[in-house]
Motif scaffolding. Structure first.
Motif, PDB file in Angstrom:
ATOM      1  N   ASP A  14       0.830  -1.196   0.000  1.00 32.72           N
ATOM      2  CA  ASP A  14       0.000   0.000   0.000  1.00 32.72           C
ATOM      3  C   ASP A  14       0.868   1.251   0.000  1.00 32.72           C
ATOM      4  OD1 ASP A  14      -2.320  -1.521   2.303  1.00 32.72           O
ATOM      5  OD2 ASP A  14      -2.176  -1.667   0.127  1.00 32.72           O
ATOM      6  N   ALA A  15       0.232   2.376  -0.292  1.00 33.26           N
ATOM      7  CA  ALA A  15       0.965   3.645  -0.308  1.00 33.26           C
ATOM      8  C   ALA A  15       1.488   4.000   1.076  1.00 33.26           C
ATOM      9  CB  ALA A  15       0.054   4.747  -0.849  1.00 33.26           C
ATOM     10  N   ASP A  16       0.764   3.595   2.127  1.00 30.40           N
ATOM     11  CA  ASP A  16       1.190   3.895   3.496  1.00 30.40           C
ATOM     12  C   ASP A  16       1.922   2.718   4.123  1.00 30.40           C
ATOM     13  OD1 ASP A  16      -1.928   3.216   5.275  1.00 30.40           O
ATOM     14  OD2 ASP A  16      -0.986   2.241   3.548  1.00 30.40           O
ATOM     15  N   ALA A  17       2.560   1.874   3.290  1.00 25.37           N
ATOM     16  CA  ALA A  17       3.257   0.691   3.810  1.00 25.37           C
ATOM     17  C   ALA A  17       4.384   1.084   4.746  1.00 25.37           C
ATOM     18  CB  ALA A  17       3.803  -0.147   2.650  1.00 25.37           C
ATOM     19  N   GLY A  18       5.072   2.195   4.437  1.00 27.29           N
ATOM     20  CA  GLY A  18       6.166   2.619   5.302  1.00 27.29           C
ATOM     21  C   GLY A  18       5.702   2.962   6.699  1.00 27.29           C
ATOM     22  N   ALA A  19       4.556   3.659   6.773  1.00 30.30           N
ATOM     23  CA  ALA A  19       4.016   4.018   8.091  1.00 30.30           C
ATOM     24  C   ALA A  19       3.597   2.773   8.862  1.00 30.30           C
ATOM     25  CB  ALA A  19       2.838   4.970   7.922  1.00 30.30           C
ATOM     26  N   LYS A  20       2.989   1.818   8.168  1.00 27.99           N
ATOM     27  CA  LYS A  20       2.574   0.578   8.834  1.00 27.99           C
ATOM     28  C   LYS A  20       3.785  -0.180   9.360  1.00 27.99           C
ATOM     29  CE  LYS A  20      -1.676  -0.246   6.142  1.00 27.99           C
ATOM     30  NZ  LYS A  20      -2.339  -1.175   5.203  1.00 27.99           N
ATOM     31  N   SER A  22       6.740   1.006  10.132  1.00 30.12           N
ATOM     32  CA  SER A  22       7.340   1.723  11.266  1.00 30.12           C
ATOM     33  C   SER A  22       6.550   1.493  12.541  1.00 30.12           C
ATOM     34  CB  SER A  22       7.414   3.224  10.957  1.00 30.12           C
ATOM     35  OG  SER A  22       8.246   3.465   9.847  1.00 30.12           O
ATOM     36  N   ASN A 398       0.190  -5.856   8.100  1.00 29.78           N
ATOM     37  CA  ASN A 398      -1.181  -5.396   8.228  1.00 29.78           C
ATOM     38  C   ASN A 398      -1.865  -5.832   9.519  1.00 29.78           C
ATOM     39  OD1 ASN A 398      -2.286  -4.026   5.558  1.00 29.78           O
ATOM     40  ND2 ASN A 398      -0.834  -5.593   4.914  1.00 29.78           N
TER      41      ASN A 398
END
Length: 431
Positions: A14-20, A22, A398
């Motif tokens: 996903d586009a927010d994979a980095g935030a997930k 972290s 996830n």
């Protein structure tokens, strides 16, 4: 795990994979630090329990919390890999069951998301007809559609010609015409003319033809020659033929003038009776019916008719092909106007829109129902082909953060249970 298909490249995150990722790492660190803290507290509490007896409660909490945290750490890690790399049975559950997970995921989506009722309910929420109406009502879109259609028409005509469809349709049409009773059809057609006496216009035209005939010099000369042949020679000596012809022409002309001027003239009434009688015979007479059917059959068998149909088709094809290439195509202009008008009428007619929407729902739901097993297999095949490391990473990223909270809960619940057991033990020994 199936090895029949090569593994795909990295799974698209996903586009927010980095935030997930972290957040997962941060939660893991906190959970591990909490477990280390429990071990440290347990060691310290045990060391000073002799001097401070109340530290027994702290030691009991920290000991049970450590055990609970370690057990839940093992359970969480065992989902994704082998704890500490040891070949312990029933660990690395997700990688070891990739094929089963893929098949179950495909079946789950097929049964729960692509079932007929949910699909119909979801499709019913969409106003397909309004989308079509808005799209068609836009002149630019309608012009684009007409341009597309006009380019296809010549190709369609060529395909029809090459496939033999034109000959098939022509023969079927002729067969249907052959089945139509001609006499009753003509009777009905003539009845529409006689209902308001429009057939009298035909009678007027007939009178005009007779009038022109009586004023034609060549026709009169022919009539005079016929009269001379019928009269005795003696009468011809006195030019009786000219006299008789003059009288006949004068009487006929006078009669025609009377009929032309009088709408209720007896001859008109006689023509009315003739027309009514003829129409009645067309409807009831078997002899007339047989004659009409023979005329129809002979006409349809004429080779000129087939040649005419071929010429008409060739002319139509040529016209459409030339018009489609023209910059100011009449076909495109009419198609554009028709599409825009259809869009406007569709927007104003709620009943037609409702019927169209129902048709869209039925058609699309049937399509989904016929293809859902293929969708299920496609999803399963894609999951099976994912790289194991990437698959594990995707799932852990996830849901792994939520799983780390199980470790917190394990330490808290374990610590509380340890204190309860410690209290119960102290009470039992005291009694």
């Amino acid at each position: 795990m199936s090895q029949s298909a090569p593994a795909l490249g990295p799974v698209r995150l996903d586009a927010d994979a980095g935030a997930k990722l972290s957040a997962l790492r941060r939660t893991k660190f906190i959970a591990t630090a909490s477990l280390a803290l429990c071990i440290l507290i347990f060691a310290l509490a045990k060391s000073f329990e002799g001097r401070f007896p109340w530290l027994g409660f702290v030691a009991a909490f920290a000991e049970a919390a450590t055990i609970g945290g370690l057990a839940d750490w093992y359970a969480v890690v065992a989902l994704f890999k082998r704890p500490l790399g040891l070949p312990i049975p029933h660990t690395a559950i997700i990688p070891a069951n990739q094929t089963r997970i893929a098949d179950n995921l495909g079946r789950f989506i097929e049964v729960n998301f692509l079932a007929p009722e949910p699909v119909r309910e979801k499709l019913a929420e969409v106003d397909f007809s309004a989308l079509v109406a808005d799209w068609l009502a836009d002149p630019n879109r309608a012009a684009g559609l007409s341009h597309f259609v006009s380019r296809l028409v010549p190709q369609t005509l060529a395909a029809v010609e090459q496939s033999g469809l034109r000959g098939f349709v022509t023969s079927r049409m002729l067969e249907q015409v052959e089945k139509i009773p001609l006499a009753p059809l003509f009777a009905d057609l003539l009845s529409t003319l006689t209902d308001d006496r429009r057939h009298q216009k035909l009678f007027d035209e007939f009178i005009k033809v007779i009038g022109r005939f009586l004023n034609d010099e060549q026709a009169l000369a022919t009539m005079r020659e016929k009269i001379r042949e019928e009269l005795p020679s003696l009468f011809n000596l006195f030019r009786a033929d000219a006299y008789l012809l003059k009288k006949i022409v004068a009487s006929a002309g006078s009669l025609l003038d009377e009929v032309r001027a009088d709408p209720d003239h007896p001859m008109r009434a006689e023509f009315d009776r003739f027309a009514e009688t003829f129409i009645d015979r067309l409807r009831t007479s078997k002899q007339y019916a047989r004659r009409a059917e023979k005329l129809k059959h002979d006409f349809l068998e004429r080779p000129e008719l087939k040649a005419l149909a071929g010429d008409m088709w060739a002319s139509l094809s040529l016209f459409i092909e030339q018009d489609a290439k023209a910059p100011n195509s009449m076909i495109r202009a009419h198609l554009t106007e028709m599409f825009v008008e259809v869009g406007r009428h569709l927007a104003d007619d709620a009943q037609i829109r409702a019927d169209m929407n129902q048709g869209f729902v039925v058609a699309l739901a049937s399509f989904v129902d016929s293809q859902k097993s293929g969708v299920s297999k496609f999803i399963a095949d894609q999951v099976k082909r994912w790289d194991l490391a990437q698959l594990t990473r995707l799932i852990e990223m996830n849901i792994g953060r939520d799983l780390q909270y199980i470790r917190f809960n394990g330490m808290i619940i374990g610590g509380i249970a340890g204190v309860v057991i410690y209290v119960a033990e102290r009470l039992f020994l005291a009694s």
